[in-house]
Enzyme design. Structure first.
Site, short mmCIF file in Angstrom:
data_model
loop_
_atom_site.label_atom_id
_atom_site.label_comp_id
_atom_site.label_asym_id
_atom_site.label_seq_id
_atom_site.Cartn_x
_atom_site.Cartn_y
_atom_site.Cartn_z
N GLU A 72 0.86 -1.18 0.00
CA GLU A 72 0.00 0.00 0.00
C GLU A 72 0.90 1.23 0.00
O GLU A 72 1.88 1.30 0.74
CB GLU A 72 -0.89 0.00 1.23
CG GLU A 72 -1.76 1.25 1.38
CD GLU A 72 -2.64 1.19 2.63
OE1 GLU A 72 -3.09 0.08 2.98
OE2 GLU A 72 -2.84 2.24 3.26
N GLU A 120 -2.42 11.45 3.42
CA GLU A 120 -3.45 11.28 4.44
C GLU A 120 -3.39 12.49 5.37
O GLU A 120 -2.32 13.02 5.65
CB GLU A 120 -3.21 10.04 5.30
CG GLU A 120 -3.35 8.73 4.59
CD GLU A 120 -3.14 7.60 5.58
OE1 GLU A 120 -4.14 7.13 6.15
OE2 GLU A 120 -1.99 7.19 5.79
#
Length: 434
Positions: A182, A187
Site C-alpha cells: 500500500e 493522508e
C-alpha cells in the site's frame, strides 16, 4: 506517532466487479517532520523513468479533470464506487453508491462529501450509521507500475475527518493485505490541520508500523485553506513524496530493515473521505458538517523508457559534459557551458544507462560513498552504470542510493560531478532533454 489502526476491510456492494479484490488495508501515519514552505503553483504533468533493476514500465496515462455537469457522477469508465462500512478501523461512515456523496460540481472538480445523516437506514458495525461519505477506486479500470501519481486537492477540516489519496497492489485478491503493498500518497487527520502524511505498508511494516513521514506547512497554515498538489514519483526500488513540488521524503528497500519491498508491480488508485476511526478519533461538538474533499484532478503519467537523446542541464544552466569530448575510459564528467556538442548529448535508455560518445555514465570503481567521482566508462551492465531519473529531477544511482551532484554546489566550468547523499539541493537537480 503510533496508532492502533488495524487493516481496513470494507464491505462492498460491487462484488461482481471486485470479485478478485478483497480491499483490506491499513492506512498508517508516518513520523511528522516540518518542511519548507511549498510553492503555490500546482505541478504540471510530468514523467518518471525507471532504472534497469526491473523491466521498463509499460507506457500508460490516466487523467481525470472532473469536467462535467454539476451533480453528475464520476466517469464509470475510470472509477468504481465502493459501498459499505469499515469495522476494522472503527470508522463511522457508510460509503454510498452513485452520486449521493461523490459528484462533479460543474466547475471541474470532484466533490466527496461527508454528511451527518442516514437517509437509507444504513447499518454499520456499531449499529445505525451516523454518517455517509464516498470512496472510489480504479481497480479493474486502471493500474500503473512506476511513474508520477498526483492529485490537486483541497481537503476538509475538523476533528474526526480523514481524507486519503492512496494506492493498493493489484494482486491484493491473490496475496491479501499487507502483502499486496500500500502506498499512501496523502493522508490527513483533522486534529493535525497543518500536516499530511505519506506512508508505505507491506509485510512486516503495516498499520502503525508503516514506513513514512509527515509534511507540515509553515506558520500554522492549514491544508484546508487552499488547494495543494500531492504526488509521488515512483521508480524501481524508490518512491519520493512531494507537496506542491517540494520533495519531503524518499524511500527505498534500504529503509525496510531487510523486509520485503513489494512496490515493483501494478497498483490501482483510491480516493476517499473517512469519518472517525482509531487514528483520527471520532467527530465531536467542534466538527461541522457537511465536510468536503475537493479534487481538481488526478493524473498518472509513466514513461515507456524509450531511449532519447539531448542535453542534461543543471545548476547555473550548465550542461553535463564529457571533458575534452574524450571517449576514453575514466574521462571525467563535468559541468560546462552548453554548446550542443556530442560530449553533451546524452541518451537515457530503457536499461537504466545514461550514455554519451558510445560510453556510459559510471560511478568510479562502483563506489557508494559520498564524493565518489562520476566518469565515462565502457558500458558493462554493472550497478555503477544504472540510474533512475524521476520527475523530481534527481538523477539517482540506486546501488549507492545517492544523487548525481555538482561538487561544492559550484556552477563553474569544469566542476566535477560526483554522487552524494540526496538533499534536494539545486546542485542535485537536473533537466533531461527528452
Amino acid at each position: 506517532m503510533d496508532s492502533p489502526r488495524l487493516s481496513r476491510r470494507l464491505l462492498l456492494s460491487v462484488v461482481s466487479v471486485l470479485a478478485l479484490v478483497s480491499l483490506s488495508t491499513g492506512l498508517a501515519p508516518g513520523t511528522s517532520a516540518s518542511a519548507a514552505s511549498p510553492a503555490a503553483k500546482p505541478s504540471a504533468k510530468s514523467t518518471a523513468r525507471p532504472d534497469a533493476a526491473r523491466p521498463a514500465a509499460v507506457a500508460a496515462t490516466f487523467s481525470d479533470e472532473f469536467d462535467g455537469p454539476a451533480g453528475s457522477a464520476v466517469n464509470g469508465g475510470k472509477w468504481q464506487i465502493e459501498t459499505g462500512d469499515n469495522v476494522n478501523n472503527h470508522e463511522r461512515q457508510y460509503y454510498t453508491a452513485g452520486n449521493s456523496n461523490a459528484a462533479l460540481d460543474g466547475q471541474g472538480h470532484l466533490v466527496i462529501t461527508a454528511r451527518r445523516e442516514n437517509p437509507g437506514n444504513y447499518q454499520c458495525w456499531y449499529g445505525r450509521c451516523e454518517y455517509t461519505s464516498a470512496r472510489l477506486n480504479t481497480s479493474g479500470k486502471f493500474t500503473t507500475t512506476y511513474g508520477r501519481v498526483e492529485a490537486r486537492m483541497k481537503i476538509p477540516r475538523g476533528q474526526g475527518m480523514w481524507p486519503a489519496f492512496w494506492m493498493l497492489g493489484n494482486d491484493i485478491g491473490q496475496v491479501g493485505w499487507p502483502n499486496s503493498g500500500e502506498i499512501d500518497i496523502m493522508e490527513n487527520v483533522g486534529f493535525e490541520p497543518s500536516t499530511v502524511h505519506g506512508t508505505l505498508h507491506g509485510p512486516g511494516y503495516s498499520g502503525s508500523g508503516g514506513i513514512g513521514a509527515g509534511y507540515s506547512l509553515p506558520g500554522g497554515q492549514a491544508f484546508a485553506d487552499a488547494y495543494h498538489t500531492f504526488a509521488i514519483d515512483w521508480s524501481p526500488n524508490a518512491i519520493s513524496w512531494s507537496v506542491d513540488g517540494t520533495v519531503y521524503q524518499r524511500r527505498t528497500p534500504a529503509d525496510l530493515g531487510g523486509r520485503q519491498w513489494v512496490f515493483n508491480k501494478p497498483f490501482f488508485v483510491i480516493l476517499n473521505l473517512a469519518v472517525g476511526g482509531y487514528w483520527p478519533g471520532d467527530p465531536n461538538g467542534s466538527t461541522s458538517f457537511p465536510q468536503q474533499l475537493l479534487v481538481d484532478y488526478v493524473r498518472v503519467s509513466t514513461d515507456g523508457g524509450q531511449p532519447s537523446g539531448g542535453a542534461i542541464t543543471g545548476v547555473g544552466g550548465k550542461c553535463v559534459d564529457v571533458a575534452g569530448a574524450n571517449s576514453a575510459n575514466g574521462t571525467p564528467v563535468q559541468l560546462y557551458d552548453c554548446n550542443g556538442s556530442g560530449a553533451q548529448q546524452w541518451t537515457v535508455g530503457s536499461d537504466g544507462t545514461i550514455r554519451a560518445l558510445g560510453k556510459c555514465l559510471d560511478v568510479a570503481s562502483g563506489g557508494t560513498a559520498d564524493g565518489t567521482a562520476v566518469q565515462l566508462w565502457e558500458c558493462n551492465g554493472s550497478a555503477a552504470q544504472r540510474w533512475s531519473v524521476p520527475a523530481a529531477r534527481d538523477i539517482v544511482n540506486p546501488q549507492a542510493n545517492k544523487c548525481l551532484d555538482a561538487t561544492g554546489g559550484s556552477s563553474a566550468n569544469g566542476t566535477r560531478l560526483q554522487i552524494w547523499t540526496c538533499t534536494g539541493a539545486t546542485n542535485q537537480k537536473w533537466t533531461v532533454t527528452r
